[in-house]
Design an enzyme around this catalytic site. Structure first.
Site, PDB file in Angstrom:
ATOM      1  N   CYS A 126       0.857  -1.183   0.000  1.00 41.10           N
ATOM      2  CA  CYS A 126       0.000   0.000   0.000  1.00 41.10           C
ATOM      3  C   CYS A 126       0.891   1.229   0.000  1.00 41.10           C
ATOM      4  CB  CYS A 126      -0.919   0.003   1.228  1.00 41.10           C
ATOM      5  SG  CYS A 126      -2.018   1.433   1.294  1.00 41.10           S
ATOM      6  N   HIS A 168      -8.850  -3.688  -3.277  1.00 37.57           N
ATOM      7  CA  HIS A 168      -7.968  -2.901  -2.415  1.00 37.57           C
ATOM      8  C   HIS A 168      -8.349  -1.423  -2.446  1.00 37.57           C
ATOM      9  CE1 HIS A 168      -3.724  -2.111  -0.805  1.00 37.57           C
ATOM     10  NE2 HIS A 168      -4.147  -0.902  -1.137  1.00 37.57           N
ATOM     11  N   GLU A 169      -8.587  -0.889  -3.647  1.00 43.18           N
ATOM     12  CA  GLU A 169      -8.919   0.538  -3.762  1.00 43.18           C
ATOM     13  C   GLU A 169     -10.322   0.839  -3.238  1.00 43.18           C
ATOM     14  OE1 GLU A 169      -6.535   2.528  -4.273  1.00 43.18           O
ATOM     15  OE2 GLU A 169      -5.248   0.822  -4.727  1.00 43.18           O
ATOM     16  N   HIS A 172     -10.138   1.286   0.382  1.00 42.97           N
ATOM     17  CA  HIS A 172      -9.675   2.632   0.747  1.00 42.97           C
ATOM     18  C   HIS A 172     -10.844   3.613   0.822  1.00 42.97           C
ATOM     19  CE1 HIS A 172      -5.367   2.725   1.207  1.00 42.97           C
ATOM     20  NE2 HIS A 172      -5.157   2.075   0.077  1.00 42.97           N
TER      21      HIS A 172
END
Length: 206
Positions: A126, A168-169, A172
């Site tokens: 990350c 993953h994004e 976020h």
């Protein structure tokens, strides 16, 4: 500007000489918000589209500019992604660059609507705490709903490495770091111990 969830012309980063410093410090110097900042733990605000089309375009342009800066100093064989909170903007926008020559993917108001039961584990990095890598379980296939600039809904299925990048994004944008997905008792390892830099994630042939 690209339609969310679809292709955009691939950026071509230049390689530049950088001084020897810790990876996280390098990312901080490139404008990436680092772990510990409150913005990384808060859900990002969705866009009201098409009313906020100009704002969405501005944020996406800033994401591409940041990705270009980052791509100049670090190779990403597995692909890379960047979410707006990582550049200090709490809005629901992210950009993912798949590995190879595939065009970039723009995600506005992304939401995972379905995922398969089959999952696997791979190490992830990350940009917001780039000194370590963590072994993260994620589903092999996800279905993602995004919003276009004109306010329409687009649904796209992603699999394997690309599903991992996009998941993953989206995390976020929900205020989650990958450490929240790691199995109990598993901790990130120092990047110096990681042996897969410059290599794509490996998957069994189906």
């Amino acid at each position: 500007m690209a339609v969310p969830g679809t292709a955009r012309t691939r950026f071509e980063p230049r390689r530049v000489q950088v001084t020897d410093m810790r990876p996280s410090q390098r990312m901080r110097d490139l404008g990436v918000v680092q772990q510990g900042a409150a913005i990384l733990t808060e859900p990002a605000r969705a866009f009201d589209l098409p009313a906020e089309r100009d704002e969405a375009e501005r944020v996406v342009d800033e994401l591409f500019a940041a990705m270009d800066r980052i791509g100049q100093v670090h190779p990403f064989a597995k692909g890379m992604g960047l979410a707006a909170p990582q550049i200090g903007i709490s809005r629901a926008a992210a950009v993912v660059q798949p590995p190879g020559d595939a065009p970039s993917i723009v995600l506005l108001n992304p939401r995972i609507t379905d995922s398969c039961n089959e999952s696997d584990e791979h190490y992830e990095g990350c940009l917001s705490f780039f000194d370590v890598r963590g072994l993260v379980p994620r589903p092999l296939t996800i279905t993602v709903e995004t919003t276009t600039q004109s306010g329409e809904t687009v649904t796209t299925a992603y699999e394997r490495g690309l599903a991992r990048l996009i998941h993953h994004e989206i995390d976020h944008l929900g205020g989650l770091l990958y450490t929240a997905r790691m199995n109990a008792g598993v901790t990130p390892i120092p990047v110096e111990q990681y042996r897969q830099t410059g290599q794509a994630w490996a998957y069994e042939r189906s």
